[in-house]
Design a protein around this motif. Sequence first.
Motif, PDB file in Angstrom:
ATOM      1  N   ILE A 185       0.846  -1.204   0.000  1.00  0.00           N
ATOM      2  CA  ILE A 185       0.000   0.000   0.000  1.00  0.00           C
ATOM      3  C   ILE A 185       0.874   1.243   0.000  1.00  0.00           C
ATOM      4  O   ILE A 185       0.622   2.190  -0.749  1.00  0.00           O
ATOM      5  N   ASN A 186       1.911   1.250   0.842  1.00  0.00           N
ATOM      6  CA  ASN A 186       2.849   2.382   0.854  1.00  0.00           C
ATOM      7  C   ASN A 186       3.444   2.612  -0.528  1.00  0.00           C
ATOM      8  O   ASN A 186       3.536   3.745  -1.000  1.00  0.00           O
ATOM      9  N   ARG A 187       3.870   1.539  -1.179  1.00  0.00           N
ATOM     10  CA  ARG A 187       4.489   1.646  -2.494  1.00  0.00           C
ATOM     11  C   ARG A 187       3.505   2.220  -3.522  1.00  0.00           C
ATOM     12  O   ARG A 187       3.837   3.126  -4.284  1.00  0.00           O
ATOM     13  N   ILE A 188       2.280   1.714  -3.516  1.00  0.00           N
ATOM     14  CA  ILE A 188       1.268   2.168  -4.475  1.00  0.00           C
ATOM     15  C   ILE A 188       0.914   3.636  -4.236  1.00  0.00           C
ATOM     16  O   ILE A 188       0.836   4.427  -5.183  1.00  0.00           O
ATOM     17  N   LEU A 189       0.710   4.018  -2.977  1.00  0.00           N
ATOM     18  CA  LEU A 189       0.362   5.409  -2.683  1.00  0.00           C
ATOM     19  C   LEU A 189       1.529   6.345  -2.975  1.00  0.00           C
ATOM     20  O   LEU A 189       1.323   7.476  -3.426  1.00  0.00           O
ATOM     21  N   ASP A 190       2.754   5.885  -2.741  1.00  0.00           N
ATOM     22  CA  ASP A 190       3.924   6.691  -3.080  1.00  0.00           C
ATOM     23  C   ASP A 190       3.983   6.915  -4.585  1.00  0.00           C
ATOM     24  O   ASP A 190       4.230   8.039  -5.049  1.00  0.00           O
ATOM     25  N   CYS A 191       3.732   5.863  -5.374  1.00  0.00           N
ATOM     26  CA  CYS A 191       3.696   5.998  -6.841  1.00  0.00           C
ATOM     27  C   CYS A 191       2.585   6.950  -7.267  1.00  0.00           C
ATOM     28  O   CYS A 191       2.777   7.789  -8.161  1.00  0.00           O
ATOM     29  N   TYR A 192       1.427   6.842  -6.632  1.00  0.00           N
ATOM     30  CA  TYR A 192       0.302   7.723  -6.947  1.00  0.00           C
ATOM     31  C   TYR A 192       0.686   9.177  -6.666  1.00  0.00           C
ATOM     32  O   TYR A 192       0.444  10.069  -7.491  1.00  0.00           O
ATOM     33  N   LEU A 193       1.280   9.404  -5.512  1.00  0.00           N
ATOM     34  CA  LEU A 193       1.687  10.754  -5.135  1.00  0.00           C
ATOM     35  C   LEU A 193       2.704  11.311  -6.133  1.00  0.00           C
ATOM     36  O   LEU A 193       2.634  12.479  -6.515  1.00  0.00           O
ATOM     37  N   ARG A 194       3.612  10.481  -6.593  1.00  0.00           N
ATOM     38  CA  ARG A 194       4.614  10.923  -7.576  1.00  0.00           C
ATOM     39  C   ARG A 194       3.967  11.341  -8.903  1.00  0.00           C
ATOM     40  O   ARG A 194       4.465  12.232  -9.579  1.00  0.00           O
ATOM     41  N   THR A 195       2.831  10.711  -9.276  1.00  0.00           N
ATOM     42  CA  THR A 195       2.150  11.107 -10.509  1.00  0.00           C
ATOM     43  C   THR A 195       1.419  12.442 -10.341  1.00  0.00           C
ATOM     44  O   THR A 195       1.136  13.112 -11.336  1.00  0.00           O
ATOM     45  N   LYS A 196       1.116  12.816  -9.128  1.00  0.00           N
ATOM     46  CA  LYS A 196       0.358  14.043  -8.858  1.00  0.00           C
ATOM     47  C   LYS A 196       1.243  15.235  -8.517  1.00  0.00           C
ATOM     48  O   LYS A 196       0.815  16.383  -8.663  1.00  0.00           O
ATOM     49  N   ILE A 197       2.461  14.995  -8.062  1.00  0.00           N
ATOM     50  CA  ILE A 197       3.284  16.051  -7.479  1.00  0.00           C
ATOM     51  C   ILE A 197       3.634  17.157  -8.482  1.00  0.00           C
ATOM     52  O   ILE A 197       3.809  18.310  -8.096  1.00  0.00           O
ATOM     53  N   ASP A 198       3.680  16.844  -9.777  1.00  0.00           N
ATOM     54  CA  ASP A 198       3.963  17.871 -10.784  1.00  0.00           C
ATOM     55  C   ASP A 198       2.833  18.892 -10.892  1.00  0.00           C
ATOM     56  O   ASP A 198       3.036  19.976 -11.448  1.00  0.00           O
ATOM     57  N   GLN A 199       1.653  18.554 -10.376  1.00  0.00           N
ATOM     58  CA  GLN A 199       0.501  19.452 -10.410  1.00  0.00           C
ATOM     59  C   GLN A 199       0.415  20.322  -9.161  1.00  0.00           C
ATOM     60  O   GLN A 199      -0.521  21.085  -8.989  1.00  0.00           O
ATOM     61  N   VAL A 200       1.408  20.186  -8.262  1.00  0.00           N
ATOM     62  CA  VAL A 200       1.398  20.865  -6.967  1.00  0.00           C
ATOM     63  C   VAL A 200       2.518  21.905  -6.936  1.00  0.00           C
ATOM     64  O   VAL A 200       3.605  21.675  -7.462  1.00  0.00           O
ATOM     65  N   ASN A 201       2.270  23.022  -6.300  1.00  0.00           N
ATOM     66  CA  ASN A 201       3.253  24.099  -6.193  1.00  0.00           C
ATOM     67  C   ASN A 201       4.313  23.794  -5.124  1.00  0.00           C
ATOM     68  O   ASN A 201       4.507  24.554  -4.180  1.00  0.00           O
ATOM     69  N   VAL A 202       5.047  22.712  -5.303  1.00  0.00           N
ATOM     70  CA  VAL A 202       6.039  22.278  -4.314  1.00  0.00           C
ATOM     71  C   VAL A 202       7.219  23.243  -4.210  1.00  0.00           C
ATOM     72  O   VAL A 202       7.904  23.261  -3.184  1.00  0.00           O
TER      73      VAL A 202
END
Length: 145
Positions: free
Chosen positions: A17-34
Amino acid sequence: MSSESPGISSALDIFEINRILDCYLRTKIDQVNVADLGGWRLLMCVGIRNTDSIGVFKRTKRYPSDMEFEVSISIPVPSVEDAEYGLSEMGFFNGMDETKFHIIAPQYAAYQGLQEYVVGSGGRAIDKAFEMGFKCGGKVIGYVA
């Protein structure tokens, strides 16, 4: 990911679950003002617990020594009454406080099993966190238009 629910570790593969959610977060992070984090890191902390709704804590925790902001997410454990994949032993109940959390209704029927439910709910909560935005060092971090 952490759990306050007894017996959940035998019903789930937390590492997967950690691995899948980490991958999901990585696909979204480019859309965030990090870039507005100014070199600080962002930690999404997902906890499984006996509560009534998926919750995204409205405030971040700040760890200056680690230069880290933490966004807390709670995912409720379904009971056997909620879903056929639910658990019979739930642990201590702690309801969501709408003044402290952004609330998302769980969609137990949309998933075939507990692992799929936790992953899907985690993804929904991550999206909600970035949709609503949260303050980190005076800047609102979230999806950019």
